[in-house]
Design a protein around this motif. Structure first.
Motif, PDB file in Angstrom:
ATOM      1  N   TYR A 283      11.113 -25.776 -15.029  1.00  0.00           N
ATOM      2  CA  TYR A 283      12.065 -26.865 -14.783  1.00  0.00           C
ATOM      3  C   TYR A 283      11.784 -27.963 -15.799  1.00  0.00           C
ATOM      4  N   TRP A 284      12.859 -28.493 -16.437  1.00  0.00           N
ATOM      5  CA  TRP A 284      12.692 -29.438 -17.546  1.00  0.00           C
ATOM      6  C   TRP A 284      13.495 -30.710 -17.260  1.00  0.00           C
ATOM      7  N   PRO A 285      12.969 -31.618 -16.423  1.00  0.00           N
ATOM      8  CA  PRO A 285      13.757 -32.785 -16.002  1.00  0.00           C
ATOM      9  C   PRO A 285      13.791 -33.938 -17.001  1.00  0.00           C
ATOM     10  N   GLU A 286      12.758 -34.074 -17.834  1.00  0.00           N
ATOM     11  CA  GLU A 286      12.684 -35.170 -18.808  1.00  0.00           C
ATOM     12  C   GLU A 286      12.304 -34.579 -20.164  1.00  0.00           C
ATOM     13  N   PRO A 287      12.691 -35.254 -21.269  1.00  0.00           N
ATOM     14  CA  PRO A 287      12.468 -34.668 -22.596  1.00  0.00           C
ATOM     15  C   PRO A 287      11.033 -34.217 -22.858  1.00  0.00           C
ATOM     16  N   ASN A 288      10.032 -34.968 -22.356  1.00  0.00           N
ATOM     17  CA  ASN A 288       8.648 -34.616 -22.686  1.00  0.00           C
ATOM     18  C   ASN A 288       7.883 -33.962 -21.534  1.00  0.00           C
ATOM     19  N   THR A 289       8.586 -33.594 -20.455  1.00  0.00           N
ATOM     20  CA  THR A 289       7.898 -33.039 -19.278  1.00  0.00           C
ATOM     21  C   THR A 289       8.541 -31.742 -18.803  1.00  0.00           C
ATOM     22  N   ILE A 290       7.751 -30.683 -18.765  1.00  0.00           N
ATOM     23  CA  ILE A 290       8.180 -29.400 -18.197  1.00  0.00           C
ATOM     24  C   ILE A 290       7.253 -29.060 -17.037  1.00  0.00           C
ATOM     25  N   TYR A 291       7.828 -28.585 -15.932  1.00  0.00           N
ATOM     26  CA  TYR A 291       7.039 -28.080 -14.798  1.00  0.00           C
ATOM     27  C   TYR A 291       7.155 -26.562 -14.776  1.00  0.00           C
ATOM     28  N   SER A 292       6.082 -25.901 -14.369  1.00  0.00           N
ATOM     29  CA  SER A 292       6.124 -24.439 -14.267  1.00  0.00           C
ATOM     30  C   SER A 292       5.362 -23.973 -13.034  1.00  0.00           C
ATOM     31  N   ALA A 293       5.781 -22.830 -12.496  1.00  0.00           N
ATOM     32  CA  ALA A 293       5.072 -22.185 -11.381  1.00  0.00           C
ATOM     33  C   ALA A 293       4.775 -20.752 -11.794  1.00  0.00           C
ATOM     34  N   SER A 294       3.672 -20.217 -11.260  1.00  0.00           N
ATOM     35  CA  SER A 294       3.214 -18.904 -11.735  1.00  0.00           C
ATOM     36  C   SER A 294       2.609 -18.072 -10.613  1.00  0.00           C
ATOM     37  N   TRP A 295       2.536 -16.784 -10.902  1.00  0.00           N
ATOM     38  CA  TRP A 295       1.823 -15.876  -9.998  1.00  0.00           C
ATOM     39  C   TRP A 295       0.314 -16.130 -10.025  1.00  0.00           C
ATOM     40  N   ASP A 296      -0.156 -16.976 -10.951  1.00  0.00           N
ATOM     41  CA  ASP A 296      -1.593 -17.305 -10.971  1.00  0.00           C
ATOM     42  C   ASP A 296      -1.935 -18.390  -9.935  1.00  0.00           C
ATOM     43  N   HIS A 297      -0.977 -18.678  -9.024  1.00  0.00           N
ATOM     44  CA  HIS A 297      -1.144 -19.612  -7.894  1.00  0.00           C
ATOM     45  C   HIS A 297      -1.035 -21.081  -8.301  1.00  0.00           C
ATOM     46  N   SER A 298      -0.654 -21.366  -9.540  1.00  0.00           N
ATOM     47  CA  SER A 298      -0.651 -22.772  -9.974  1.00  0.00           C
ATOM     48  C   SER A 298       0.744 -23.296 -10.290  1.00  0.00           C
ATOM     49  N   VAL A 299       0.887 -24.621 -10.050  1.00  0.00           N
ATOM     50  CA  VAL A 299       2.015 -25.395 -10.558  1.00  0.00           C
ATOM     51  C   VAL A 299       1.444 -26.266 -11.665  1.00  0.00           C
ATOM     52  N   ARG A 300       2.066 -26.274 -12.830  1.00  0.00           N
ATOM     53  CA  ARG A 300       1.556 -27.077 -13.948  1.00  0.00           C
ATOM     54  C   ARG A 300       2.629 -28.029 -14.462  1.00  0.00           C
ATOM     55  N   ARG A 301       2.158 -29.191 -14.924  1.00  0.00           N
ATOM     56  CA  ARG A 301       3.039 -30.159 -15.578  1.00  0.00           C
ATOM     57  C   ARG A 301       2.603 -30.263 -17.031  1.00  0.00           C
ATOM     58  N   TRP A 302       3.553 -30.014 -17.954  1.00  0.00           N
ATOM     59  CA  TRP A 302       3.243 -29.915 -19.373  1.00  0.00           C
ATOM     60  C   TRP A 302       3.758 -31.124 -20.142  1.00  0.00           C
ATOM     61  N   ASP A 303       2.958 -31.592 -21.100  1.00  0.00           N
ATOM     62  CA  ASP A 303       3.413 -32.558 -22.080  1.00  0.00           C
ATOM     63  C   ASP A 303       3.991 -31.752 -23.247  1.00  0.00           C
ATOM     64  N   VAL A 304       5.300 -31.861 -23.462  1.00  0.00           N
ATOM     65  CA  VAL A 304       5.977 -31.019 -24.449  1.00  0.00           C
ATOM     66  C   VAL A 304       5.471 -31.315 -25.859  1.00  0.00           C
ATOM     67  N   GLU A 305       5.325 -32.605 -26.173  1.00  0.00           N
ATOM     68  CA  GLU A 305       4.906 -32.992 -27.524  1.00  0.00           C
ATOM     69  C   GLU A 305       3.501 -32.483 -27.841  1.00  0.00           C
ATOM     70  N   MET A 306       2.591 -32.660 -26.878  1.00  0.00           N
ATOM     71  CA  MET A 306       1.204 -32.235 -27.087  1.00  0.00           C
ATOM     72  C   MET A 306       1.035 -30.733 -26.908  1.00  0.00           C
ATOM     73  N   GLY A 307       1.937 -30.113 -26.179  1.00  0.00           N
ATOM     74  CA  GLY A 307       1.828 -28.680 -25.909  1.00  0.00           C
ATOM     75  C   GLY A 307       0.709 -28.350 -24.939  1.00  0.00           C
ATOM     76  N   LYS A 308       0.380 -29.325 -24.056  1.00  0.00           N
ATOM     77  CA  LYS A 308      -0.749 -29.119 -23.125  1.00  0.00           C
ATOM     78  C   LYS A 308      -0.309 -29.380 -21.697  1.00  0.00           C
ATOM     79  N   ASP A 309      -0.992 -28.701 -20.745  1.00  0.00           N
ATOM     80  CA  ASP A 309      -0.720 -29.010 -19.344  1.00  0.00           C
ATOM     81  C   ASP A 309      -1.570 -30.213 -18.934  1.00  0.00           C
ATOM     82  N   LEU A 310      -0.908 -31.200 -18.335  1.00  0.00           N
ATOM     83  CA  LEU A 310      -1.565 -32.450 -17.945  1.00  0.00           C
ATOM     84  C   LEU A 310      -2.123 -32.379 -16.534  1.00  0.00           C
ATOM     85  N   SER A 311      -1.534 -31.531 -15.701  1.00  0.00           N
ATOM     86  CA  SER A 311      -2.047 -31.430 -14.333  1.00  0.00           C
ATOM     87  C   SER A 311      -1.767 -30.050 -13.769  1.00  0.00           C
TER      88      SER A 311
END
Length: 437
Positions: A283-311
Motif C-alpha cells: 500500500y502506497w499512501p504517501e510519496p515516500n512511504t510504502i507499507y507491506s505485509a508478508s508471510w514472514d509474519h511482519s508488517v513493514r513501513r518503508w522509506d522510499v527514498e532511502m530504500g529501507k524499512d523504518l519499522s
C-alpha cells in the motif's frame, strides 16, 4: 435510576433519565430535553423512541434504524447491562448519542466471471476493476455490465489497482499476475460500447522472478509498487515514454503482440529488500512511504527514498492483506492465516501489540479495507465465505454479508456506500446502500 409500584403492588420496570444527542443535521435532531425510558431497552427499543420523537416533530418522518453511543462506545447490550458492564452511573441524566445505523439496503445480481474472482478495485466511482483466474482483467460499469476486457497475461491475475482516474475520461490501471509480470492498461470510461472492448496492455513490467501477489499505485499515479513471492517489492514508473532520456530503463525494442500493436517493456526503478517470505500486500499512501505485509509474519513501513524499512510489526501469523486508514490515516489493519483482524497504531509505544482485535470470522482473512470517509469503519473478507463491516467502537460486526457460496478472496468499498467482493464462486457481488458516516 428509579423504580415504582404498580397497581398490584409489583415493582414496575426500572427507568433511567436520558438525553438523546446527535451530530446529524436536521431533520434528524430530536428536542434537547431529558426523558425517562425503561432501563432494559435494547438498541431496537432506543431506535423506536428516537423515531417516535422525530415523528412527533414531522408527520412525514419515515422510521429508520439508529445506532447508539455512550461515552464513545456503541451500545450492543440492553441499556442496564451496558451501564453495569461499563461502570456508568444511571443516577444522573445519561447522554446517549445516536447515529444512522449501518445497514445493507440492496444486493445486486452477481456478475459471473469464468473463474475465481481474485482481485477488485472500487476506488473510481465510474467503474469496478476486477482480476480473475482466467488470466483476464475486466472493467464493469455496474452489476453485469462489462465494458472492457484486459487480455494478455499468461497466468491468473492476483491483484489490480486503478493508477490514475482523475479529471479525464482516460484511465490507467495496473494488474499483477502469477506469470511474474505486471501490465499497465489505458481505456476510455466514456466509450459507448455495444459489447465489451478487448484491450491489450501498453506496457509490460518484468523484473520479479516469482508470482506477483500485490500491486498498489502512488497517489499521483506516476509510479506503482509490487510485492512478490520472490520476497521483494519493486517500484516502477507508469509513463508511456520510451525515449533515451527516460529515467526508467526501457528495452529499445518494442514487443510486437499478436495483433501487430507494439508494447513497451519496463524494468524496475528500484527494489526494496528485507522480507524473508512472500510479500502478499503493498500500500502506497504517501510519496515516500510504502507499507507491506508478508508471510514472514511482519508488517513493514518503508522509506522510499532511502530504500529501507523504518519499522516492523511482528504478529506471529502469515499475513495476506493490509490497509492503512482510520484516525489520522495512521491505523494499520491486517489479516492472514487465522480468523483475527488486527489493528495497530504505529504512533503508540510498544507498537507490536494490536489496539483492536476482531475475531468473529471463523477462517483466514483474505482482505481488509478502511472506509475513506470514516474514522471508524472497516471491511473484512474471509475464506469463511463472509464479509464483515466493523466499527472500532464495538467488538461485534455491524453487519455480516453472507452472499458468496465459497471463499471470499477480495473486497473493497465502491462509491462510498457499496461493498464489492469476489471469490471462489466466480462471482463479483455488489451490496449497496451502506450508510457509513
Amino acid at each position: 435510576m428509579g423504580t415504582g409500584m404498580d397497581m398490584d403492588g409489583d415493582v414496575e420496570e426500572r427507568r433511567v433519565q436520558v438525553r438523546f444527542i446527535t451530530k446529524l443535521k436536521p431533520p434528524f435532531k430530536v428536542p434537547n430535553t431529558s426523558i425517562a425510558i425503561p432501563a432494559n431497552l435494547t438498541r431496537l427499543g432506543l431506535s423506536t423512541i428516537v423515531n417516535s420523537l422525530l415523528k412527533a416533530g414531522d408527520d412525514e418522518w419515515e422510521s429508520q434504524p439508529f445506532d447508539f453511543l455512550i461515552d464513545g462506545e456503541l451500545v450492543r447490550l440492553p441499556l442496564e447491562q451496558f451501564l453495569l458492564a461499563k461502570g456508568i452511573s444511571a443516577e444522573k441524566v445519561l447522554e446517549i448519542e445516536y447515529t444512522r445505523a449501518v445497514v445493507l439496503q440492496k444486493e445486486d445480481e452477481p456478475s459471473l466471471h469464468d473463474d475465481w474472482v481474485s482481485a477488485v478495485d472500487g476506488s473510481c466511482p465510474r467503474f469496478i476493476l476486477t482480476g480473475c483466474y482466467d488470466n483476464l482483467g475486466r472493467v464493469l460499469k455496474a452489476a453485469g455490465e462489462c465494458t472492457h476486457i484486459l487480455e494478455g497475461h499468461s497466468g491468473a491475475i492476483t491483484s489490480v489497482s486503478v493508477v490514475n482516474s482523475e479529471g479525464t475520461d482516460s484511465v490507467t490501471v495496473a494488474t499483477a499476475s502469477k506469470d511474474e509480470t505486471l501490465r499497465l492498461w489505458k481505456f476510455d470510461t466514456e466509450e459507448h460500447l455495444d459489447q465489451p472492448s478487448k484491450i491489450r496492455a501498453f506496457k509490460i513490467l518484468r523484473g520479479h522472478n516469482a508470482s506477483v501477489q500485490s500491486v498498489a499505485a502512488e497517489a499521483s499515479g506516476s509510479m506503482i509498487c509490487s510485492g512478490s513471492w520472490d520476497c521483494t517489492i519493486n517500484l516502477w514508473r507508469t509513463n508511456e515514454s520510451d525515449t533515451e532520456g527516460d529515467l526508467v530503463s526501457i528495452k529499445k525494442r518494442k514487443v510486437k503482440n499478436k495483433a501487430g500493436e507494439s508494447q513497451l517493456e519496463g524494468e524496475a526503478l528500484s527494489t526494496l529488500v528485507g522480507h524473508t517470505q512472500c510479500v502478499s500486500s503493498v500500500y502506497w499512501p504517501e510519496p515516500n512511504t510504502i507499507y507491506s505485509a508478508s508471510w514472514d509474519h511482519s508488517v513493514r513501513r518503508w522509506d522510499v527514498e532511502m530504500g529501507k524499512d523504518l519499522s516492523n510489526i511482528f504478529c506471529g501469523k502469515a499475513l495476506h492483506c493490509l490497509h492503512v486508514g482510520g484516525e489520522g490515516s495512521a491505523l494499520i489493519a491486517a489479516g492472514g492465516s487465522d480468523p483475527i483482524l488486527r489493528v495497530w497504531d504505529p504512533r503508540k509505544p510498544g507498537t507490536s501489540a494490536p489496539i483492536y482485535q476482531f475475531s468473529s470470522h471463523n477462517s483466514w482473512i483474505s482482505a481488509c479495507k478502511w472506509h475513506s470517509k470514516s474514522l471508524f469503519h472497516l471491511l473484512s473478507a474471509s475464506y469463511d465465505g463472509k464479509l464483515m463491516l466493523w466499527d472500532l467502537r464495538t467488538a461485534w460486526p455491524l453487519a455480516i454479508i453472507d452472499s458468496h457460496e465459497d471463499k471470499v478472496l477480495c473486497a473493497d468499498w465502491w462509491k462510498g456506500d457499496s461493498v464489492i467482493s469476489g471469490g471462489v464462486d466466480s462471482k463479483l457481488r455488489i451490496s449497496s446502500g451502506v450508510s457509513v458516516q
